[in-house]
Design an enzyme around this catalytic site. Structure first.
Site, PDB file in Angstrom:
ATOM      1  N   GLU A   1     -54.011 -20.251  48.793  1.00 36.18           N
ATOM      2  CA  GLU A   1     -54.372 -19.489  49.990  1.00 36.18           C
ATOM      3  C   GLU A   1     -55.878 -19.318  50.147  1.00 36.18           C
ATOM      4  OE1 GLU A   1     -50.146 -18.779  49.213  1.00 36.18           O
ATOM      5  OE2 GLU A   1     -51.919 -18.652  47.925  1.00 36.18           O
TER       6      GLU A   1
ATOM      7  N   HIS B   1     -42.006 -10.516  49.747  1.00 36.59           N
ATOM      8  CA  HIS B   1     -41.816 -11.303  50.965  1.00 36.59           C
ATOM      9  C   HIS B   1     -41.506 -10.416  52.175  1.00 36.59           C
ATOM     10  CE1 HIS B   1     -40.991 -14.074  47.637  1.00 36.59           C
ATOM     11  NE2 HIS B   1     -41.343 -15.057  48.451  1.00 36.59           N
TER      12      HIS B   1
END
Length: 667
Positions: A406, A473
């Site tokens: 990321e 998540h």
């Protein structure tokens, strides 16, 4: 070869170099040395605040810069003064930068070499060191996509190679075969930490093998070897794009910065490297070759002294910056024509996820310089299938699968922006933005304020609970970013808004965090205009009008509020869907609260430190005399979001909202 076993005496081979080139190399070596010596005097006099010395390392900066073309980007560090002087930046601007004057490059907002300049194709560092490596990847990617046949050179120190950004950037560059020259200045110490405590391999260059990357070790004090070798490598990279890792063996002759000193360095090591001074040794070589004599040397040094003193006088005579609040605030974001574009009358019913996909696709058609990046977004179409079919239409150059990295991919997006392109980066889940937090809040958010460089990057953030995805998540982490000046935060609740706001985010030259609630993806649908259109930021939507209470929300929580009101038709409420959190439409909020006298804010995020807290404070500060009750906040529990359905239901505020709303109304 470690820095405890230094190169032997510097040996120069004149080769076929013309006298003019050799003298230019010498002048470019000497100039930063003489500037530094002057700066050290000024530091002792208290006329500059700090200094990071590159004495002993000048040959690397000068050699690399001269080996590159002037239109090729260089990303230097704080010991690379020679990059700036070799690119012929006016000295008074450098001096003004170090004094915090307006004619510097950051308007007094940052110091040292923490700046960039498009005019000279230089992109400066930030104190976190590592992010510029990934930024170089983005600039090089743009060059490759444009087929410019350009090299991007990026510097780091041996200490910076310990950061995760180093691994991520080299890995991405290797996988994508990007034309990046990774220049590691191995100068023996990261502040006081020696190399033996930084890494456990013989040479940093050895790490190139793990990335399938060509690597070299070069004597960092030998200007001729550097210039010759880097010139050859750069020429090869232009014709055959690929990354190359170069370790320059050198030594830092002064402290990390002047206040830290060098007491931790053994005297014999300082003495050994002192004999390998790149300026003194090259000067001696030129004398021996008959290319430099006392008269020529005196003239060169005299000219530099005069130039330095003249430019110092200009910078010292410049007035101190006068703080003007409006100027500071106006420079946080690049100006943007945030207007609605016309929607077509033709519509089709789309799910939330389909509207995002269509908005993204139409933006790709509108902007041929837009690149999408993310894990599994190419052939697979992304884990939520937002980009399904995009590769067939736009190709893999513009729809790019990334490694799991990321940080580097966000940095790559920044590099694309520097090179005049646009980027949309998908976080597979908003939770994973934590792995790229530093470049978001310290690089993207601050670049325009610091040196006027736009960060034309949108980060897509699939977020939210209600689908039993557990603690990693399911977060809705918008409050991480609403706190940071320089970022824009968008959080739609309906398909038509999602499409228009996403198109607007891509048009906006500022960094945008675009939150997409996963629970809405396939559960909410409405008629959406078929054409390309934009919806402006900072304008909330009034979904219902009433007189008893103002309900303020965003994202999935908007639908919870509407459901509650449907089940309680006797409640006469204004319902405000914020749509964007930065900028925030305070005018609509204040007007509604002044009308109803009561306000309740519903958010999915946990309560403390969330967006609702700031909205509540704003209402209390600006609408207090209109209130008939305290402002009420309703949010999730103060725990991480759990997995089991019954625990997640308890965690989320949906079931608590009705009770809180009725309690407020009866206050």
């Amino acid at each position: 070869m470690s820095n405890s076993k230094v190169f032997n005496k510097i040996k120069y081979k004149k080769g076929n170099y013309e006298k003019e080139l050799l003298l230019t190399l010498y002048k470019n070596l000497l100039k930063p040395r003489m500037i530094e010596e002057k700066m050290l005097v000024l530091l002792r006099q208290g006329k500059i605040s700090k200094w990071f010395s590159g004495i002993g390392q000048e040959a690397i900066s000068v050699g690399v810069t001269m080996a590159l073309n002037s239109n090729e980007y260089i990303l230097p560090m704080h010991r690379n003064l020679g990059v700036f002087t070799t690119r012929n930046i006016p000295l008074y601007r450098l001096f003004a930068q170090w004094q915090g004057k307006a004619s510097g490059f950051t308007k007094g907002r940052d110091r040292s070499f923490h700046f960039g300049t498009q005019q000279y194709n230089i992109v400066g560092m930030i104190s976190h060191l590592g992010p510029q490596l990934g930024v170089a990847d983005g600039i090089a990617l743009a060059s490759k996509l444009k087929n410019n046949k350009e090299v991007t050179a990026v510097f780091t120190g041996e200490g910076g190679t310990s950061e995760g950004d180093f691994h991520e950037a080299l890995n991405v560059a290797s996988v994508w075969q990007l034309p990046v020259l990774f220049c590691v200045e191995n100068n023996g110490y990261g502040l006081s930490t020696p190399t033996k405590e930084q890494y456990n391999c013989k040479n940093i260059a050895d790490k190139g093998v793990g990335y399938g990357m060509e690597s070299h070790i070069i004597d960092g004090n030998n200007i001729l070897k550097i210039y010759k070798k880097v010139s050859k490598i750069a020429m090869s990279i232009r014709e055959n794009p690929r990354p190359v890792l170069i370790e320059f063996k050198t030594f830092r002759m002064r402290g990390h910065e002047e206040a830290s000193g060098t007491k931790y360095v053994p005297e014999d090591l300082l003495e050994t490297w002192g004999k390998r001074d790149p300026v003194v040794n090259f000067e001696t070589f030129l004398r021996e070759e008959g290319l430099l004599n006392e008269n020529i040397e005196t003239k060169i040094k005299s000219d530099f002294i005069n130039e330095i003193n003249e430019h110092l006088e200009v910078s010292f005579n410049e007035s101190e910056i006068t703080p003007i609040e409006t100027i500071e605030l106006d420079d946080v974001y690049k100006s943007f024509d945030n207007q609605t574009t016309k929607k077509s009358t033709n519509t089709q019913e789309l799910r939330f996820i389909d509207a995002i996909s269509e908005g993204l696709k139409q933006s790709m058609e509108t902007h041929n310089n837009l690149v999408l990046m993310g894990q599994d977004i190419a052939d697979y179409g992304g884990v939520f299938k937002v980009t399904d079919g995009f590769v067939k239409q736009f190709g893999k150059d513009r729809v790019r699968n990334t490694p799991i990295c990321e940080s580097a991919i966000i940095e790559t997006g920044m590099g694309l922006s520097i090179a005049g392109m646009k980027a949309v980066v998908e976080m597979q889940f908003a939770d994973f933005a934590s792995s790229g937090f530093n470049p978001i809040v310290n690089y993207l958010a601050k670049s325009f304020y610091r040196w006027g460089q736009k960060a034309d990057v949108v980060i897509r953030m699939p977020c939210g609970g209600g689908i039993a995805a557990g603690p990693f998540h399911s977060q809705t982490n918008e409050a991480w970013f609403t706190k940071t000046p320089g970022l824009k935060v968008v959080y739609p609740a309906f398909p038509a808004d999602a499409k228009g706001l996403l198109a607007n985010a891509i048009n906006d030259p500022n960094p945008v965090l675009f939150f997409e609630h996963k629970g809405l993806y396939r559960t909410i649908r409405e008629d959406v205009p078929t054409s390309y259109y934009t919806t402006p930021f900072g304008k909330a939507s009034i979904l219902k009008s009433g007189n008893d209470v103002t309900v303020i929300s965003y994202g999935a929580a908007v639908h919870w509020a509407l459901e509650t009101l449907t089940n309680n038709p006797e409640i006469d409420a204004d319902v405000i869907d914020l749509r964007t959190l930065k900028p925030l439409d305070v005018a609509t909020i204040y007007a509604s609260v002044k009308k109803t006298g009561k306000a309740i804010i519903l958010q999915e995020d946990s309560l403390f430190g969330g967006v609702a807290s700031d909205i509540s404070a704003l209402i209390m500060e600006h609408c207090f005399e209109y209130l008939d009750a305290p402002v009420k906040r309703v949010a999730s529990m103060e725990t991480p979001i759990p997995f089991a359905k019954q625990l997640e239901t308890q965690y989320l505020p949906k079931t608590k909202f009705e009770k809180a709303l009725k309690a407020l109304l009866s206050y």
